[in-house]
Design a protein around this motif. Structure first.
Motif, short mmCIF file in Angstrom:
data_model
loop_
_atom_site.label_atom_id
_atom_site.label_comp_id
_atom_site.label_asym_id
_atom_site.label_seq_id
_atom_site.Cartn_x
_atom_site.Cartn_y
_atom_site.Cartn_z
N UNK A 96 0.93 -1.30 0.07
CA UNK A 96 -0.15 0.02 -0.01
C UNK A 96 0.80 1.26 0.05
N UNK A 97 2.07 0.96 0.68
CA UNK A 97 2.81 2.57 0.52
C UNK A 97 3.46 2.58 -0.70
N UNK A 98 3.64 1.48 -1.40
CA UNK A 98 4.10 1.57 -2.90
C UNK A 98 3.24 2.19 -3.90
N UNK A 99 2.09 2.02 -3.48
CA UNK A 99 1.01 3.05 -4.24
C UNK A 99 1.35 4.15 -4.09
N UNK A 100 1.69 4.70 -3.19
CA UNK A 100 1.89 6.31 -2.81
C UNK A 100 3.41 6.61 -3.55
N UNK A 101 4.49 5.87 -3.01
CA UNK A 101 5.78 6.27 -3.71
C UNK A 101 5.78 5.85 -5.19
N UNK A 102 4.98 5.27 -5.82
CA UNK A 102 5.08 5.06 -7.25
C UNK A 102 4.84 6.45 -8.02
N UNK A 103 3.74 7.15 -7.11
CA UNK A 103 3.36 8.41 -7.93
C UNK A 103 4.49 9.34 -8.20
N UNK A 104 5.55 9.18 -7.46
CA UNK A 104 6.68 9.98 -7.37
C UNK A 104 8.00 9.54 -8.47
N UNK A 105 7.56 8.35 -9.10
CA UNK A 105 8.74 8.03 -9.87
C UNK A 105 8.11 8.01 -11.34
N UNK A 106 9.27 8.19 -12.33
CA UNK A 106 8.96 8.41 -13.80
C UNK A 106 9.97 7.75 -14.62
N UNK A 107 9.50 7.20 -15.72
CA UNK A 107 10.30 6.14 -16.53
C UNK A 107 11.11 7.18 -17.45
N UNK A 108 11.07 8.51 -17.56
CA UNK A 108 11.95 9.35 -18.29
C UNK A 108 11.60 10.59 -18.14
N UNK A 109 12.62 11.47 -18.84
CA UNK A 109 12.32 12.91 -18.78
C UNK A 109 10.91 13.34 -19.32
N UNK A 110 10.59 12.83 -20.26
CA UNK A 110 9.44 13.23 -20.95
C UNK A 110 8.17 13.05 -20.20
N UNK A 111 8.23 11.65 -19.44
CA UNK A 111 6.95 11.21 -18.69
C UNK A 111 7.08 12.04 -17.61
N UNK A 112 8.15 12.48 -16.95
CA UNK A 112 7.97 13.61 -15.89
C UNK A 112 7.53 14.93 -16.24
N UNK A 113 8.13 15.56 -17.25
CA UNK A 113 7.96 16.78 -17.64
C UNK A 113 6.42 16.81 -18.17
N UNK A 114 5.87 16.06 -18.75
CA UNK A 114 4.44 15.91 -19.14
C UNK A 114 3.45 16.14 -17.91
N UNK A 115 3.67 15.08 -17.03
CA UNK A 115 2.95 15.12 -15.95
C UNK A 115 3.08 16.48 -15.02
N UNK A 116 4.25 17.13 -14.89
CA UNK A 116 4.67 18.16 -14.12
C UNK A 116 4.10 19.35 -14.88
N UNK A 117 3.97 19.53 -16.05
CA UNK A 117 3.30 20.58 -16.63
C UNK A 117 1.79 20.60 -16.53
#
Length: 251
Positions: A96-117
């Motif tokens: 259950x904790x991993x379901x929270x920590x997973x929301x702070x992980x990203x597979x690459x820069x485009x994945x991260x930047x898209x979500x954060x935009x």
């Protein structure tokens, strides 16, 4: 799909929680094994093994989530030039904790930047309306709902689910309820990325429709590895939550 870059919707106070969430996502990404090597376009086997081990420790795995038990084997480290060492985990994982920590992980820069935009454009107003504490709890809750509902559709999977998109989708669903007529300046790809001011209901409604269409079937577009059904679940959770909260301004 259009790409939102700014909304004409002022806030009463600084969106501290939104900024902190964005900062944490970037900070976590920078400690991932492939954070910098991925910029050059090349990731060797050793880096890929370390990244997979990192994801399997902190990411969400559907079978673990639904059984609430850690898998007996995982990727541990590189094992030679072409293989990863697999064996019993040397740590204790709480699914259950991993379901929270997973929301702070990203597979690459485009994945991260898209979500954060998307979070940067829409999160500030939702936080302003809900209040900081309620927004933080809602963001985490939307991520949990999205992750678990997606896991139900692939219950036997031992693949790793990572990314903030389920939680961010909740923010989008809430924004659609709270500010449907707000003007959102967006880039339109089929019009050569010309920026146009569009109503939020057009921008977010088209986004949701696209995710819903892609989610038909198992919830992951084959080959893309995108959990579109998690996006749909998060969006609906945010939409319903905003309806329940009503349109009262937070004190």
């Amino acid at each position: 799909m259009v790409i939102p870059i700014h909304d004409r919707n002022p806030v009463r106070r600084a969106p501290v929680v939104t900024y902190v969430i964005i900062a944490l996502n970037f900070a976590v990404f920078l400690v991932q094994p492939i954070a910098f090597s991925s910029l050059g376009g090349g990731v060797n086997t050793a880096q890929a093994c370390r990244q997979e081990a990192f994801f399997r420790r902190w990411g969400a795995i559907p079978r673990e989530l639904l059984s609430n038990e850690q898998l007996p084997e995982t990727v541990l480290a590189p094992a030679g030039p072409e293989h990863c060492l697999v064996g019993p985990p040397d740590y204790e994982k709480q699914p259950v904790v991993s379901a929270v920590t997973a929301t702070f992980l990203h597979g690459g820069w485009l994945h991260l930047l898209g979500n954060m935009l998307f979070l940067f454009v829409f999160g500030n107003n939702v936080e302003d309306r809900l209040g900081r504490v309620r927004f933080l709890l809602s963001y985490v809750g939307w991520g949990l709902i999205a992750t678990y509902l997606f896991a139900l559709t692939v219950s036997g999977s031992t693949g790793v689910v990572v990314g903030a998109s389920g939680a961010v989708a909740g923010v989008l669903g809430a924004y659609l309820v709270l500010f449907p007529r707000a003007r959102v300046t967006s880039l339109v790809p089929f019009l050569f990325f010309i920026p146009l001011p569009l109503p939020a209901w057009v921008v977010l409604g088209s986004w949701f429709l696209l995710q819903a269409l892609y989610s038909i079937g198992p919830g992951v577009t084959e080959g893309a590895g995108v959990a579109y059904l998690a996006h749909v679940a998060g969006f609906v959770a945010g939409f319903v939550a905003a309806k329940l909260y009503g349109k009262r301004r937070a004190a």
